[in-house]
Design a protein around this motif. Structure first.
Motif, PDB file in Angstrom:
ATOM      1  N   ALA A 106       1.110  -1.792  35.886  1.00  0.00           N
ATOM      2  CA  ALA A 106      -0.081  -1.006  35.602  1.00  0.00           C
ATOM      3  C   ALA A 106      -0.487  -1.108  34.136  1.00  0.00           C
ATOM      4  O   ALA A 106       0.336  -1.334  33.251  1.00  0.00           O
ATOM      5  CB  ALA A 106       0.161   0.461  35.964  1.00  0.00           C
ATOM      6  N   LYS A 107      -1.780  -0.909  33.909  1.00  0.00           N
ATOM      7  CA  LYS A 107      -2.304  -0.846  32.549  1.00  0.00           C
ATOM      8  C   LYS A 107      -2.049   0.565  32.010  1.00  0.00           C
ATOM      9  O   LYS A 107      -2.179   1.547  32.732  1.00  0.00           O
ATOM     10  CB  LYS A 107      -3.796  -1.156  32.548  1.00  0.00           C
ATOM     11  N   VAL A 108      -1.670   0.645  30.733  1.00  0.00           N
ATOM     12  CA  VAL A 108      -1.401   1.946  30.124  1.00  0.00           C
ATOM     13  C   VAL A 108      -2.310   2.155  28.914  1.00  0.00           C
ATOM     14  O   VAL A 108      -2.724   1.199  28.254  1.00  0.00           O
ATOM     15  CB  VAL A 108       0.077   2.095  29.690  1.00  0.00           C
ATOM     16  N   ARG A 109      -2.602   3.409  28.666  1.00  0.00           N
ATOM     17  CA  ARG A 109      -3.389   3.818  27.500  1.00  0.00           C
ATOM     18  C   ARG A 109      -2.491   4.683  26.626  1.00  0.00           C
ATOM     19  O   ARG A 109      -1.906   5.660  27.104  1.00  0.00           O
ATOM     20  CB  ARG A 109      -4.616   4.599  27.945  1.00  0.00           C
ATOM     21  N   VAL A 110      -2.377   4.331  25.349  1.00  0.00           N
ATOM     22  CA  VAL A 110      -1.511   5.043  24.414  1.00  0.00           C
ATOM     23  C   VAL A 110      -2.368   5.714  23.343  1.00  0.00           C
ATOM     24  O   VAL A 110      -3.221   5.065  22.723  1.00  0.00           O
ATOM     25  CB  VAL A 110      -0.504   4.091  23.750  1.00  0.00           C
ATOM     26  N   PHE A 111      -2.151   6.995  23.139  1.00  0.00           N
ATOM     27  CA  PHE A 111      -2.803   7.739  22.061  1.00  0.00           C
ATOM     28  C   PHE A 111      -1.751   8.104  21.019  1.00  0.00           C
ATOM     29  O   PHE A 111      -0.657   8.558  21.362  1.00  0.00           O
ATOM     30  CB  PHE A 111      -3.437   9.038  22.573  1.00  0.00           C
ATOM     31  N   ILE A 112      -2.092   7.907  19.755  1.00  0.00           N
ATOM     32  CA  ILE A 112      -1.205   8.275  18.658  1.00  0.00           C
ATOM     33  C   ILE A 112      -1.977   9.157  17.690  1.00  0.00           C
ATOM     34  O   ILE A 112      -3.069   8.788  17.242  1.00  0.00           O
ATOM     35  CB  ILE A 112      -0.663   7.032  17.927  1.00  0.00           C
ATOM     36  N   TYR A 126       0.849  -1.193   0.000  1.00  0.00           N
ATOM     37  CA  TYR A 126       0.000   0.000   0.000  1.00  0.00           C
ATOM     38  C   TYR A 126       0.888   1.248   0.000  1.00  0.00           C
ATOM     39  O   TYR A 126       1.253   1.775   1.059  1.00  0.00           O
ATOM     40  CB  TYR A 126      -0.916   0.009   1.227  1.00  0.00           C
ATOM     41  N   PRO A 127       1.251   1.747  -1.192  1.00  0.00           N
ATOM     42  CA  PRO A 127       2.176   2.898  -1.279  1.00  0.00           C
ATOM     43  C   PRO A 127       1.665   4.146  -0.562  1.00  0.00           C
ATOM     44  O   PRO A 127       2.468   5.001  -0.159  1.00  0.00           O
ATOM     45  CB  PRO A 127       2.283   3.138  -2.794  1.00  0.00           C
ATOM     46  N   GLU A 128       0.332   4.283  -0.376  1.00  0.00           N
ATOM     47  CA  GLU A 128      -0.204   5.480   0.280  1.00  0.00           C
ATOM     48  C   GLU A 128       0.234   5.609   1.733  1.00  0.00           C
ATOM     49  O   GLU A 128       0.143   6.689   2.333  1.00  0.00           O
ATOM     50  CB  GLU A 128      -1.733   5.506   0.193  1.00  0.00           C
ATOM     51  N   ILE A 129       0.731   4.511   2.305  1.00  0.00           N
ATOM     52  CA  ILE A 129       1.235   4.561   3.682  1.00  0.00           C
ATOM     53  C   ILE A 129       2.414   5.524   3.797  1.00  0.00           C
ATOM     54  O   ILE A 129       2.683   6.102   4.852  1.00  0.00           O
ATOM     55  CB  ILE A 129       1.627   3.146   4.164  1.00  0.00           C
ATOM     56  N   ARG A 130       3.119   5.746   2.676  1.00  0.00           N
ATOM     57  CA  ARG A 130       4.262   6.671   2.702  1.00  0.00           C
ATOM     58  C   ARG A 130       3.833   8.098   3.031  1.00  0.00           C
ATOM     59  O   ARG A 130       4.641   8.909   3.470  1.00  0.00           O
ATOM     60  CB  ARG A 130       4.974   6.684   1.339  1.00  0.00           C
ATOM     61  N   ASP A 131       2.545   8.414   2.821  1.00  0.00           N
ATOM     62  CA  ASP A 131       2.068   9.781   3.028  1.00  0.00           C
ATOM     63  C   ASP A 131       1.885  10.144   4.491  1.00  0.00           C
ATOM     64  O   ASP A 131       1.728  11.316   4.827  1.00  0.00           O
ATOM     65  CB  ASP A 131       0.721   9.991   2.312  1.00  0.00           C
ATOM     66  N   ILE A 132       1.847   9.148   5.371  1.00  0.00           N
ATOM     67  CA  ILE A 132       1.479   9.442   6.752  1.00  0.00           C
ATOM     68  C   ILE A 132       2.703   9.540   7.654  1.00  0.00           C
ATOM     69  O   ILE A 132       3.759   8.973   7.378  1.00  0.00           O
ATOM     70  CB  ILE A 132       0.485   8.405   7.322  1.00  0.00           C
ATOM     71  N   ARG A 133       2.520  10.279   8.736  1.00  0.00           N
ATOM     72  CA  ARG A 133       3.563  10.353   9.760  1.00  0.00           C
ATOM     73  C   ARG A 133       2.914  10.615  11.113  1.00  0.00           C
ATOM     74  O   ARG A 133       1.812  11.172  11.198  1.00  0.00           O
ATOM     75  CB  ARG A 133       4.586  11.449   9.455  1.00  0.00           C
ATOM     76  N   LEU A 134       3.578  10.203  12.161  1.00  0.00           N
ATOM     77  CA  LEU A 134       3.084  10.423  13.517  1.00  0.00           C
ATOM     78  C   LEU A 134       3.435  11.844  13.944  1.00  0.00           C
ATOM     79  O   LEU A 134       4.560  12.300  13.734  1.00  0.00           O
ATOM     80  CB  LEU A 134       3.692   9.427  14.500  1.00  0.00           C
ATOM     81  N   VAL A 135       2.464  12.539  14.535  1.00  0.00           N
ATOM     82  CA  VAL A 135       2.730  13.898  14.998  1.00  0.00           C
ATOM     83  C   VAL A 135       2.621  14.019  16.518  1.00  0.00           C
ATOM     84  O   VAL A 135       3.048  15.017  17.089  1.00  0.00           O
ATOM     85  CB  VAL A 135       1.774  14.912  14.336  1.00  0.00           C
ATOM     86  N   ASP A 136       2.043  13.014  17.175  1.00  0.00           N
ATOM     87  CA  ASP A 136       1.948  13.089  18.635  1.00  0.00           C
ATOM     88  C   ASP A 136       1.819  11.683  19.205  1.00  0.00           C
ATOM     89  O   ASP A 136       1.235  10.789  18.579  1.00  0.00           O
ATOM     90  CB  ASP A 136       0.740  13.927  19.056  1.00  0.00           C
ATOM     91  N   TYR A 137       2.370  11.499  20.401  1.00  0.00           N
ATOM     92  CA  TYR A 137       2.365  10.193  21.074  1.00  0.00           C
ATOM     93  C   TYR A 137       2.221  10.455  22.567  1.00  0.00           C
ATOM     94  O   TYR A 137       3.034  11.159  23.154  1.00  0.00           O
ATOM     95  CB  TYR A 137       3.671   9.451  20.762  1.00  0.00           C
ATOM     96  N   LYS A 138       1.167   9.907  23.168  1.00  0.00           N
ATOM     97  CA  LYS A 138       0.921  10.137  24.590  1.00  0.00           C
ATOM     98  C   LYS A 138       0.689   8.805  25.297  1.00  0.00           C
ATOM     99  O   LYS A 138       0.032   7.910  24.753  1.00  0.00           O
ATOM    100  CB  LYS A 138      -0.314  11.020  24.804  1.00  0.00           C
ATOM    101  N   VAL A 139       1.196   8.707  26.513  1.00  0.00           N
ATOM    102  CA  VAL A 139       1.006   7.516  27.341  1.00  0.00           C
ATOM    103  C   VAL A 139       0.375   7.929  28.662  1.00  0.00           C
ATOM    104  O   VAL A 139       0.833   8.882  29.301  1.00  0.00           O
ATOM    105  CB  VAL A 139       2.349   6.796  27.618  1.00  0.00           C
ATOM    106  N   VAL A 183      -6.146   4.777  19.631  1.00  0.00           N
ATOM    107  CA  VAL A 183      -5.838   4.426  21.017  1.00  0.00           C
ATOM    108  C   VAL A 183      -5.595   2.933  21.143  1.00  0.00           C
ATOM    109  O   VAL A 183      -6.189   2.124  20.419  1.00  0.00           O
ATOM    110  CB  VAL A 183      -6.991   4.865  21.958  1.00  0.00           C
ATOM    111  N   GLY A 184      -4.703   2.579  22.048  1.00  0.00           N
ATOM    112  CA  GLY A 184      -4.451   1.180  22.393  1.00  0.00           C
ATOM    113  C   GLY A 184      -4.276   1.054  23.897  1.00  0.00           C
ATOM    114  O   GLY A 184      -3.760   1.976  24.540  1.00  0.00           O
TER     115      GLY A 184
END
Length: 524
Positions: A477-483, A453-466, A495-496
């Motif tokens: 402890a259980k953690v919640r991750v936002f990307i 899927y070449p369109e994946i090249r268009d994306i990038r992560l701009v924020d990461y929170k735990v 979210v994961g």
């Protein structure tokens, strides 16, 4: 509608903000975006300050702008030179713009203590510089630096600085709240006096050090200002400048001013997001009109009210500025809120349908596990789409493995990740290194998926929170991750949740990739 000039200073004032650094290509891209929106003037920097701005003006001369006019920015002549002998002024005139913004001191204190000149010499510097530029075929916008502070110290002298510029041929006299310390009512009163003396040539330039830059700008327009200067999404030196993405719709939708072509106002939000993307910052969600939260509703009463009568909780139609309503899901939301949320991408469901009841149970179960969809609408959308069998991930991750090594003297930890994905009958295994395990995992997953899927090249992560949800359990402890992810045209958050931060991150990452593939399949 009454015309109002919008003067954007993102490329000059905005470039002075912390963590902002534009390349020449960045500046050209922002010029194109603001021109397409219909901004009247774009202050593009000081060609005397650095080689990058000199290159910009050379390349900008080749642009074919439809609405905007580029403006070069510089100061009055040096106190010990004539305009003809001032090399910086000569470079300013050579920038190739038809309009030049000249700033000079409108404060007695600044003339004496900062420039180190007499009050009369400061007036001569203003008048001689403006006249020389006009004689060389330039339209001059005079920025009276520290005008409001200067007026409060010595109103007669502040007005004389404007008179010096006006007498020499300046077409605009801009009153600058350079320290950002004036109350809006002060700005209105003093602007009104300047308008009474000089007529319809007065502009306003406010900084946001008290959080009043937009309010001060609006008050100045009410007092007769015909030009508003600011930066498009408000960033600038110190606390920033007047946010034009708030000024423009406020005056155009609520006060009947033509700030940009009427048909372009619906591009306001897209332009704000694009400028933020080029500047490499996350667009603040709470920004008026263009932020992700500008039309977001969470409380049950608010949601019920706005779905029955838009104007009950929305002061303008979100579509008028290119934004959209967002009904947030939380423990305060009910089946009605859920239905309104999902109808945008799964129309036809009824409130009493079995699928809605099942989705309510699924979402409650996930929230019990620790998921929070209020800030992760892309993950919420995927939950709904998967349950309704409207989307399924076109790939399967067969395995992923993280390897982390660090020498005793190594300052940053390099991690390696191996990912194997299967698409149909084909498999792809890739490896990547990164600054930490999540960065390595992101790179490896992206490399594997780009094969299919070449369109994946268009994306990038701009924020990461735990977020640690059970701090009393310490490392268990259980953690919640936002990307937060962007493809340049849109951004989304996933979210994961897990007791393993890598697994939580991986869930958010795969949701992010899935959402991009879903958008691509829909032609978005």
């Amino acid at each position: 509608m009454r015309n109002l000039e919008i003067f954007d200073s993102t490329l000059r004032d905005g470039a002075q903000a912390r963590n902002i650094s534009f390349t020449v290509e960045d500046k050209l891209n922002i010029v194109r975006a603001l021109d397409a929106l219909g901004v009247r003037y774009i202050e593009a920097g000081n060609p005397t300050s650095n080689p990058k701005d000199l290159e910009f003006f050379t390349r900008a001369a080749l642009l074919h702008l439809q609405n905007a006019e580029l403006v070069a920015f510089g100061s009055t002549r040096h106190r010990e030179r004539t305009p003809q002998d001032d090399p910086l002024l000569q470079r300013l005139l050579g920038a190739g713009t038809g309009t030049v913004a000249i700033f000079g001191k409108s404060s007695e204190l600044h003339a004496r203590e900062v420039l180190g000149v007499s009050l009369e010499e400061n007036l001569h510097m203003i008048e001689e510089t403006v006249r020389y530029c006009v004689q060389n075929g330039k339209q001059i916008i005079f920025d009276g630096e520290h005008f409001f502070d200067g007026y409060k110290q010595n109103p007669d002298y502040a007005m004389r600085t404007l008179q010096a510029a006006a007498s020499a041929g300046a077409m605009r006299l801009v009153l600058c709240d350079t320290n950002g310390g004036c109350f809006p009512d002060e700005i209105a009163e003093i602007t009104g006096k300047a308008v009474a003396r000089f007529g319809g040539v007065v502009g306003i330039h406010c900084h946001d050090d008290m959080g009043c830059a937009v309010a001060g700008s609006l008050m100045a327009v009410g007092a007769g200002a015909v030009q508003v200067q600011g930066t498009f999404i408000g960033f600038g030196e110190r606390c920033g400048n007047a946010n034009l993405s708030a000024v423009i719709p406020s005056l155009q939708l609520k006060r009947g001013y033509a700030c940009i072509p009427e048909g372009q106002l619906c591009e306001l939000t897209a332009t704000a997001r694009y400028v933020a993307e080029v500047a490499n910052i996350v667009l603040p969600s709470q920004l008026p009109y263009v932020g992700a939260s500008a039309f977001a509703h969470k409380g049950g009463m608010h949601i019920d009210g706005v779905t029955k009568l838009r104007s009950s909780f929305e002061h303008v139609d979100p579509a008028s500025v290119g934004n959209e309503r967002d009904l947030l899901l939380s423990e305060m939301s009910g089946r009605t809120s859920l239905l309104h949320k999902i109808r945008a991408f799964a129309p036809g469901l009824r409130k009493d349908s079995a699928q809605v009841a099942q989705l309510m149970d699924i979402l409650k179960g996930l929230e019990f596990e620790g998921y929070q969809f209020e800030s992760a609408s892309a993950s919420f959308e995927l939950v709904v789409l998967r349950h309704l069998e409207l989307f399924s991930s076109p790939y399967r991750v067969e395995l992923f493995r993280i390897v982390g090594e660090q020498a005793d003297k190594q300052e940053s930890k390099l991690s390696s990740a191996i990912v194997k994905v299967q698409v149909g009958e084909r498999s792809e295994i890739t490896a990547a290194e990164g600054q930490g395990p999540v960065n390595a995992l992101d790179k490896a997953l992206r490399k594997a998926l780009e094969v299919f899927y070449p369109e994946i090249r268009d994306i990038r992560l701009v924020d990461y929170k735990v977020r640690v949800m059970e701090p009393q359990r310490a490392t268990a402890a259980k953690v919640r991750v936002f990307i937060e992810t962007t493809d340049g045209a849109a951004s989304w958050t996933t979210v994961g949740v897990s007791t393993d931060i890598i697994n939580a991150s991986f869930k958010a990452l795969t949701d992010s990739m899935d959402y991009k593939l879903y958008r691509s399949a829909k032609g978005l």
